[in-house]
Design a protein around this motif. Structure first.
Motif, PDB file in Angstrom:
ATOM      1  N   TRP A  79      -1.315   3.394   2.669  1.00  0.00           N
ATOM      2  CA  TRP A  79      -0.175   2.766   2.285  1.00  0.00           C
ATOM      3  C   TRP A  79       0.871   3.166   1.344  1.00  0.00           C
ATOM      4  O   TRP A  79       2.014   2.842   1.589  1.00  0.00           O
ATOM      5  N   ARG A 113       4.779   2.687   3.098  1.00  0.00           N
ATOM      6  CA  ARG A 113       5.497   1.687   2.302  1.00  0.00           C
ATOM      7  C   ARG A 113       6.821   2.218   2.262  1.00  0.00           C
ATOM      8  O   ARG A 113       7.700   1.405   1.875  1.00  0.00           O
ATOM      9  N   ARG A 126       7.084  -1.726   6.953  1.00  0.00           N
ATOM     10  CA  ARG A 126       6.494  -2.628   6.025  1.00  0.00           C
ATOM     11  C   ARG A 126       6.526  -4.267   6.756  1.00  0.00           C
ATOM     12  O   ARG A 126       5.960  -4.980   6.715  1.00  0.00           O
ATOM     13  N   TRP A 152       3.724  -4.176   8.977  1.00  0.00           N
ATOM     14  CA  TRP A 152       2.390  -4.622   8.565  1.00  0.00           C
ATOM     15  C   TRP A 152       2.298  -6.055   8.392  1.00  0.00           C
ATOM     16  O   TRP A 152       1.007  -6.493   8.426  1.00  0.00           O
ATOM     17  N   LEU A 207      -2.791  -3.639   2.900  1.00  0.00           N
ATOM     18  CA  LEU A 207      -1.219  -3.583   3.196  1.00  0.00           C
ATOM     19  C   LEU A 207      -0.590  -4.839   3.098  1.00  0.00           C
ATOM     20  O   LEU A 207       0.677  -4.975   3.009  1.00  0.00           O
ATOM     21  N   LYS A 208      -1.318  -6.015   3.063  1.00  0.00           N
ATOM     22  CA  LYS A 208      -0.561  -7.284   2.642  1.00  0.00           C
ATOM     23  C   LYS A 208       0.278  -7.204   1.311  1.00  0.00           C
ATOM     24  O   LYS A 208      -0.115  -6.480   0.678  1.00  0.00           O
ATOM     25  N   SER A 234       3.024  -5.467   0.753  1.00  0.00           N
ATOM     26  CA  SER A 234       2.841  -3.912   0.485  1.00  0.00           C
ATOM     27  C   SER A 234       3.788  -3.561  -0.909  1.00  0.00           C
ATOM     28  O   SER A 234       3.579  -2.495  -1.335  1.00  0.00           O
ATOM     29  N   ASP A 235       4.897  -4.536  -1.222  1.00  0.00           N
ATOM     30  CA  ASP A 235       5.688  -4.037  -2.216  1.00  0.00           C
ATOM     31  C   ASP A 235       5.091  -4.534  -3.609  1.00  0.00           C
ATOM     32  O   ASP A 235       5.722  -4.207  -4.674  1.00  0.00           O
ATOM     33  N   SER A 252      -2.765  -7.838  -7.015  1.00  0.00           N
ATOM     34  CA  SER A 252      -2.453  -6.780  -5.648  1.00  0.00           C
ATOM     35  C   SER A 252      -2.953  -5.567  -6.191  1.00  0.00           C
ATOM     36  O   SER A 252      -3.498  -4.843  -5.140  1.00  0.00           O
ATOM     37  N   ARG A 271      -5.964  -3.675  -3.792  1.00  0.00           N
ATOM     38  CA  ARG A 271      -6.122  -2.312  -3.007  1.00  0.00           C
ATOM     39  C   ARG A 271      -7.007  -1.438  -3.842  1.00  0.00           C
ATOM     40  O   ARG A 271      -7.602  -0.792  -2.973  1.00  0.00           O
TER      41      ARG A 271
END
Length: 296
Positions: A193, A197, A203, A206, A215-216, A218-219, A225, A229
């Motif tokens: 990830w 990313r 991205r 994903w 990966l959901k 990702s930012d 979040s 992870r």
């Protein structure tokens, strides 16, 4: 002669007592393990054929047949074209890369029973197919999909993961007792990830649903979040510990933690999803497996 008789009796008495003491001491030392005995295999010397009586199964560093089991990584998913398998570049049995099979022995017989999307629960079925071939070596890389679920609550419980693997390995050993097993650790999903990313296109890909638990969004760097992870990362660590523990109980099984530790570069990731290994990444996996399998 008569004058020396008492002195002679005294010497005999002292000698007898000394012998008793020495015999008693030897018995004590032997019991304590200070002297080698017939029950100490390291003292027995080589048996017939030049092998130690305590020697277990001998690992063959040049197996001539390989059956590969696992998931999309072993199928070469997204290594050649978008959203499709490419087993010819598989790290284990591929023919278009310097795969494990190619490195071990040119023309080695090989079969790829891995399946894209496979989880640990699918391993028994793959082993069922592999044992029919009676391969000298089985390679296994599985577990990423057990962590890559729609949510962290849907991840495979560690106890279930462990017990399924143990049962599958027991079945393999019962059917093909001399087959060797190479178990690759689950790759570092959090590292993938972090590396993937960096690519804008990656991205976007994903968002199609690749490993959503990791990966959901990702930012997103909010607390929820980050915690999500971290939970996935910890579950992967648990899976690897289970693989290592179970494999470690089998003298013909070798676990390889190097895969999880390896820091894949952007060049070694698929240009279609920036998550699965590219052709270069597959060759890197092959190199790690070859090193572990051919070590003394």
């Amino acid at each position: 002669m008569r004058a020396s008789t008492p002195r002679l009796k005294q010497r005999i008495t002292v000698s007898t007592r000394t012998g008793v003491v020495l015999l008693t001491t030897a018995a004590v030392l032997s019991t304590a393990g200070c002297f080698g005995s017939s029950d100490d295999p390291s003292r027995n010397g080589p048996s017939k054929g030049g092998k130690s009586r305590a020697e277990g199964p001998v690992w063959n560093t040049r197996p001539s047949s390989i059956a590969s089991l696992g998931d999309s990584v072993t199928r070469g998913f997204d290594a050649c074209s978008v959203l499709s398998d490419c087993p010819q570049v598989s790290w284990s049995t591929g023919t278009d890369v310097n795969s494990l099979a190619q490195r071990l022995r040119s023309g080695a017989r090989s079969w790829n029973y891995a399946k894209t999307g496979a989880v640990m629960a699918d391993l028994p079925g793959q082993i069922e197919a592999a044992v029919a071939r009676k391969p000298q070596l089985v390679t296994l890389m599985i577990g990423a999909n057990d962590a890559c679920r729609n949510s962290v609550t849907a991840m495979t419980p560690t106890d279930e993961f462990r017990s399924t693997f143990a049962s599958a390995l027991t079945r393999l050993r019962r059917e093909v007792p001399k087959t060797q097993v190479y178990v690759a650790s689950v790759p570092d999903l959090k590292r993938l990830w972090s590396e993937g990313r960096k690519n804008v296109l990656g991205r976007q890909i994903w968002k199609l649903g690749i490993c959503p638990s990791m990966l959901k969004d990702s930012d997103a760097m909010d607390a929820a979040s980050t915690e999500r992870r971290q939970q996935v990362d910890e579950r992967v660590d648990d899976y690897n510990q289970a693989l290592k523990d179970v494999c470690g109980k089998d003298p013909l099984c070798r676990y390889d933690g190097a895969v999880h530790k390896y820091r894949f570069t952007e060049r070694e990731l698929s240009k279609w999803d920036w998550f699965h290994p590219s052709k270069a990444g597959q060759q890197r996996l092959a190199a790690m497996a070859y090193r572990r399998i051919t070590s003394p």
